[in-house]
Scaffold this motif. Structure first.
Motif: not given
Length: 442
Positions: A108-127
């Motif tokens: 989902l990161t590409d569609g959420l515009c998060l491909q260059h934000d690893g920290l927010t990706q980790s928050h989503l994975i944590n959730t």
């Protein structure tokens, strides 16, 4: 038999003479006649001693190593392993679900515009992992009550990607450039949180359908018309829909991927009857050793651990390329080292952490279609889990309860902001058949 019921093993012994009073043993079954009555009682015999009458039958382990020996349950659904073994078995199930729970937010990161934000990706994975554990506890306690794990569902991934691909949610061009992305910028935060909130609202409204269908008993009614020929193709199509994603992830280093699969097959199929001595301690025997079938119990955990150690050694000696654009770089164990350093030690997700959920009609309809597919997949998982657990097929009321609890789980997943729902994990059901461990917390 004079109104008395006989309790027998797989075969019945010949009737005894009227004067006989004792035990007739044939193979591993026993026949006992009570001299004071005409009742006959058949008691399952263990390897070392006769099991008392009235207790659940234990699996047969013959001297010939037949089929019953190969299918022996190490722990059934009513048994609880020692606490130290339970920890390792829990880690094994966690690692089995690890790939899917991580893959969904990463996809989902590409569609959420998060491909260059690893920290927010980790928050989503944590959730995602937090909600997965919460929903699993709810399911095994109040739902289907089988040893089945809950987690993200690929059935909702396709409608989520369809929503994010609409012109309204096209990512700004500057979010595609890593040098222009400032993860702490309010503008950038609003860009990705707007998209997550839309997925949240759509999932929460669609989950109400699953709650209604489950707790109204409609699933049990539909089971009259839905059989294996309906469920099996649905599950297969859900898996095939993400085949490309799995191929891309495994293709980051085919050698490591094939080695991991080969190790799991080797441990679970060819080394599972090899017992290794492990030190134990008890008040009676003090320090002693006991044989433990580690390859049968933890093949997935061992396979992943060995593969990770190989990757770590290849990383230390710089066998794997350090340049991100070269093949095999993703197999290095230090690829996400900066994210680990930036992330907080403890993060507690909570409902509405990304803001107030929103919804669109098209998004809700698309998520409802995914919910229907998820329900069909879960019904198939319930039956497979019951069969592998040695339990009887789940009754209609249990299936209704399980589907309704999954609906509540999807509602919570939407509220917490995972960008996804919850479903039963087929891979963890398959792990029951590989490891022969089918217990759940009581």
């Amino acid at each position: 038999m004079n109104g008395c019921k006989a309790q027998a093993s797989s075969s019945s012994p010949p009737p005894p003479s009227s004067s006989a009073a004792g035990t007739f043993e044939q193979g591993k079954s026993a026949w006992i006649q009570d001299s004071s009555s005409q009742c006959q009682e058949f008691v399952w015999m263990d390897e070392e001693q006769v099991q008392p009458a009235g207790e659940p039958l234990k699996p047969f382990k013959g001297n010939t190593g037949g089929e019953a020996d190969h299918n022996k349950l190490m722990y059934s659904v009513t048994e609880v392993p020692p606490w130290y073994l339970s920890i390792f078995l829990a880690v094994q199930h966690y690692l089995t679900a690890f790939g899917s729970n991580i893959a969904i937010p990463l996809i989902l990161t590409d569609g959420l515009c998060l491909q260059h934000d690893g920290l927010t990706q980790s928050h989503l994975i944590n959730t995602v992992f937090f909600v997965s554990g919460l929903c699993t506890i709810m399911q095994v306690t109040f739902g289907i009550r089988l040893p089945i794990l809950q987690g993200g569902t690929f059935a909702l991934l396709s409608p989520a990607l369809a929503i994010l691909s609409t012109p309204e949610f096209q990512c700004p061009s500057w979010t595609q450039n890593a040098s222009l992305v400032n993860a702490s910028s309010p503008v950038f935060i609003e860009v990705w949180q707007t998209r997550v909130r839309t997925l949240q609202g759509s999932i929460m409204l669609a989950s109400l359908l699953q709650i209604l269908v489950g707790f109204s008993g409609l699933v049990g009614f539909l089971m009259r018309f839905v059989g294996p020929l309906t469920i099996a193709p649905t599950i297969a199509l859900i898996g095939l829909s993400v085949f490309d994603v799995a191929g891309v992830r495994a293709g980051s280093h085919w050698g490591i991927s094939v080695m991991t699969a080969a190790l799991i097959i080797l441990f679970s199929q060819y080394l599972r009857f090899i017992a290794l001595p492990f030190p134990t301690y008890s008040k009676a025997r003090k320090l002693d050793t006991k044989k433990f079938y580690i390859f049968q119990t933890m093949p997935i955990l061992l396979g992943i651990t060995v593969s990770w150690l190989v990757c770590h050694l290849l990383t230390i000696y710089n066998v794997l390329p350090s340049e991100p654009d070269k093949y095999g770089h993703q197999a290095r164990t230090d690829v996400k080292g900066d994210v680990v350093g930036q992330a907080s030690w403890f993060v507690l997700p909570y409902p509405g952490q990304w803001g107030t959920p929103k919804a669109s009609l098209a998004g809700v309809v698309g998520m409802m279609a995914g919910i229907v597919c998820s329900m069909a997949e879960s019904v198939g998982d319930y039956h497979a889990c019951a069969k592998l657990s040695g339990a009887p097929p789940p009754p209609k009321h249990a299936i209704n309860r399980g589907i309704g609890m999954e609906g509540i789980g999807s509602l919570l997943a939407g509220a917490f902001g995972t960008g996804n729902g919850t479903t039963s994990f087929s891979e963890n059901v398959a792990a029951l058949g590989i490891t022969k461990n089918r217990n759940y917390p009581r």
